[in-house]
Design a protein around this motif. Structure first.
Motif, mmCIF file in Angstrom:
data_model
loop_
_atom_site.group_PDB
_atom_site.id
_atom_site.type_symbol
_atom_site.label_atom_id
_atom_site.label_comp_id
_atom_site.label_asym_id
_atom_site.label_seq_id
_atom_site.Cartn_x
_atom_site.Cartn_y
_atom_site.Cartn_z
ATOM 1 N N GLU A 26 17.242 34.978 20.463
ATOM 2 C CA GLU A 26 18.344 35.016 19.638
ATOM 3 C C GLU A 26 18.960 35.861 19.131
ATOM 4 O O GLU A 26 20.175 35.980 19.053
ATOM 5 N N TRP A 27 18.180 37.176 19.739
ATOM 6 C CA TRP A 27 19.180 38.377 19.379
ATOM 7 C C TRP A 27 19.977 38.680 20.169
ATOM 8 O O TRP A 27 21.576 39.317 19.379
ATOM 9 N N LEU A 28 19.963 38.587 21.718
ATOM 10 C CA LEU A 28 21.075 38.587 22.362
ATOM 11 C C LEU A 28 22.330 37.579 22.526
ATOM 12 O O LEU A 28 22.549 38.175 22.894
ATOM 13 N N GLN A 29 21.760 36.549 22.087
ATOM 14 C CA GLN A 29 22.824 35.459 21.971
ATOM 15 C C GLN A 29 24.378 35.769 21.117
ATOM 16 O O GLN A 29 25.182 35.019 22.157
ATOM 17 N N PRO A 30 23.822 36.732 20.592
ATOM 18 C CA PRO A 30 25.699 36.947 19.955
ATOM 19 C C PRO A 30 26.547 37.337 20.183
ATOM 20 O O PRO A 30 27.812 37.613 19.612
ATOM 21 N N LEU A 31 25.114 37.913 21.071
ATOM 22 C CA LEU A 31 26.015 39.093 21.934
ATOM 23 C C LEU A 31 26.168 39.358 23.012
ATOM 24 O O LEU A 31 27.694 39.932 23.740
ATOM 25 N N ALA A 32 26.299 38.112 23.392
ATOM 26 C CA ALA A 32 26.901 37.626 24.950
ATOM 27 C C ALA A 32 28.081 37.577 25.590
ATOM 28 O O ALA A 32 28.422 38.175 27.121
ATOM 29 N N PRO A 33 28.847 37.552 24.526
ATOM 30 C CA PRO A 33 31.016 37.150 24.994
ATOM 31 C C PRO A 33 30.894 39.003 24.340
ATOM 32 O O PRO A 33 32.071 38.532 25.552
ATOM 33 N N TRP A 34 30.313 39.930 24.169
ATOM 34 C CA TRP A 34 30.709 41.248 24.022
ATOM 35 C C TRP A 34 30.475 42.390 25.124
ATOM 36 O O TRP A 34 30.699 43.065 25.436
ATOM 37 N N VAL A 35 29.218 41.645 25.381
ATOM 38 C CA VAL A 35 28.417 43.079 26.186
ATOM 39 C C VAL A 35 28.391 42.399 27.634
ATOM 40 O O VAL A 35 27.617 41.436 27.993
ATOM 41 N N GLN A 36 28.022 43.706 28.534
ATOM 42 C CA GLN A 36 28.324 43.403 29.781
ATOM 43 C C GLN A 36 26.975 44.064 30.275
ATOM 44 O O GLN A 36 26.086 43.315 31.689
ATOM 45 N N ASP A 37 26.203 45.045 29.390
ATOM 46 C CA ASP A 37 24.970 45.614 29.801
ATOM 47 C C ASP A 37 23.886 46.245 28.881
ATOM 48 O O ASP A 37 24.237 46.204 27.752
ATOM 49 N N LEU A 38 22.862 45.877 29.654
ATOM 50 C CA LEU A 38 21.703 45.986 29.068
ATOM 51 C C LEU A 38 20.249 46.886 29.067
ATOM 52 O O LEU A 38 19.623 46.875 29.869
ATOM 53 N N SER A 39 20.455 48.231 28.761
ATOM 54 C CA SER A 39 19.656 48.871 28.957
ATOM 55 C C SER A 39 18.639 49.254 27.577
ATOM 56 O O SER A 39 18.445 49.510 27.286
ATOM 57 N N VAL A 40 16.957 48.728 28.866
ATOM 58 C CA VAL A 40 15.837 48.938 28.027
ATOM 59 C C VAL A 40 15.009 50.151 27.964
ATOM 60 O O VAL A 40 14.191 50.078 29.186
ATOM 61 N N SER A 41 14.886 50.500 27.087
ATOM 62 C CA SER A 41 13.662 51.834 27.581
ATOM 63 C C SER A 41 12.109 51.711 26.819
ATOM 64 O O SER A 41 12.348 51.291 25.988
ATOM 65 N N ALA A 58 13.044 41.309 26.428
ATOM 66 C CA ALA A 58 14.286 41.279 26.492
ATOM 67 C C ALA A 58 15.016 41.323 28.212
ATOM 68 O O ALA A 58 16.186 41.108 27.978
ATOM 69 N N ALA A 59 14.985 42.298 29.144
ATOM 70 C CA ALA A 59 15.579 41.663 30.259
ATOM 71 C C ALA A 59 15.166 40.216 30.925
ATOM 72 O O ALA A 59 16.073 40.490 31.936
ATOM 73 N N ALA A 60 14.355 39.353 30.546
ATOM 74 C CA ALA A 60 14.315 38.212 30.753
ATOM 75 C C ALA A 60 15.654 37.226 30.121
ATOM 76 O O ALA A 60 16.287 37.116 30.734
ATOM 77 N N ALA A 61 15.295 38.097 28.621
ATOM 78 C CA ALA A 61 16.364 37.365 27.977
ATOM 79 C C ALA A 61 17.930 37.371 28.333
ATOM 80 O O ALA A 61 18.491 37.222 28.383
ATOM 81 N N ALA A 62 18.341 38.629 29.231
ATOM 82 C CA ALA A 62 19.711 39.495 28.771
ATOM 83 C C ALA A 62 19.473 38.860 30.958
ATOM 84 O O ALA A 62 21.087 38.004 30.942
ATOM 85 N N GLN A 63 18.528 38.931 31.186
ATOM 86 C CA GLN A 63 19.293 37.831 32.804
ATOM 87 C C GLN A 63 19.749 36.556 32.506
ATOM 88 O O GLN A 63 20.652 35.861 33.234
ATOM 89 N N GLN A 64 18.989 35.525 32.044
ATOM 90 C CA GLN A 64 19.513 34.350 31.495
ATOM 91 C C GLN A 64 20.752 34.263 30.493
ATOM 92 O O GLN A 64 21.898 33.193 30.976
ATOM 93 N N LEU A 65 21.108 35.688 29.655
ATOM 94 C CA LEU A 65 22.440 35.571 29.368
ATOM 95 C C LEU A 65 23.597 36.362 30.221
ATOM 96 O O LEU A 65 24.684 36.902 29.754
ATOM 97 N N ALA A 66 23.030 36.093 31.569
ATOM 98 C CA ALA A 66 24.221 37.279 32.466
ATOM 99 C C ALA A 66 24.738 38.739 31.868
ATOM 100 O O ALA A 66 25.784 38.844 32.317
ATOM 101 N N PHE A 67 24.038 39.636 31.412
ATOM 102 C CA PHE A 67 24.026 40.583 31.184
ATOM 103 C C PHE A 67 23.762 41.280 32.319
ATOM 104 O O PHE A 67 24.402 42.463 31.770
ATOM 105 N N LEU A 68 22.644 41.625 32.643
ATOM 106 C CA LEU A 68 22.145 42.826 33.878
ATOM 107 C C LEU A 68 23.193 41.880 35.138
ATOM 108 O O LEU A 68 23.065 40.329 35.713
#
Length: 68
Positions: A26-41, A58-68
């Motif tokens: 839910e948090w990452l979906q709106p960013l998907a068109p604009w963000v190519q990389d997510l780094s999580v600490s 967050a990593a699992a969501a980013a993979q589903q949204l093709a951030f990583l």
């Protein structure tokens, strides 16, 4: 604005918002068109596990949204 200018865009976060996979999506979906990389600490100073559940979500969501 950076993505529209042709820059590669990334986010660095501790993923406190990733309380579940659904929340992370839910948090990452709106960013998907604009963000190519997510780094999580995540570390033992902030969570009881080396990698927090929030970071894993967050990593699992980013993979589903093709951030990583």
């Amino acid at each position: 604005m950076a993505a529209q200018a042709g820059f590669r865009v990334g986010i660095v976060s501790n993923a406190y918002w990733g309380t579940s996979l659904d929340d992370a999506l839910e948090w990452l979906q709106p960013l998907a068109p604009w963000v190519q990389d997510l780094s999580v600490s995540s570390d033992l100073f902030h969570y009881s596990d080396k990698i927090s559940q929030q970071a894993s979500n967050a990593a699992a969501a980013a993979q589903q949204l093709a951030f990583l």
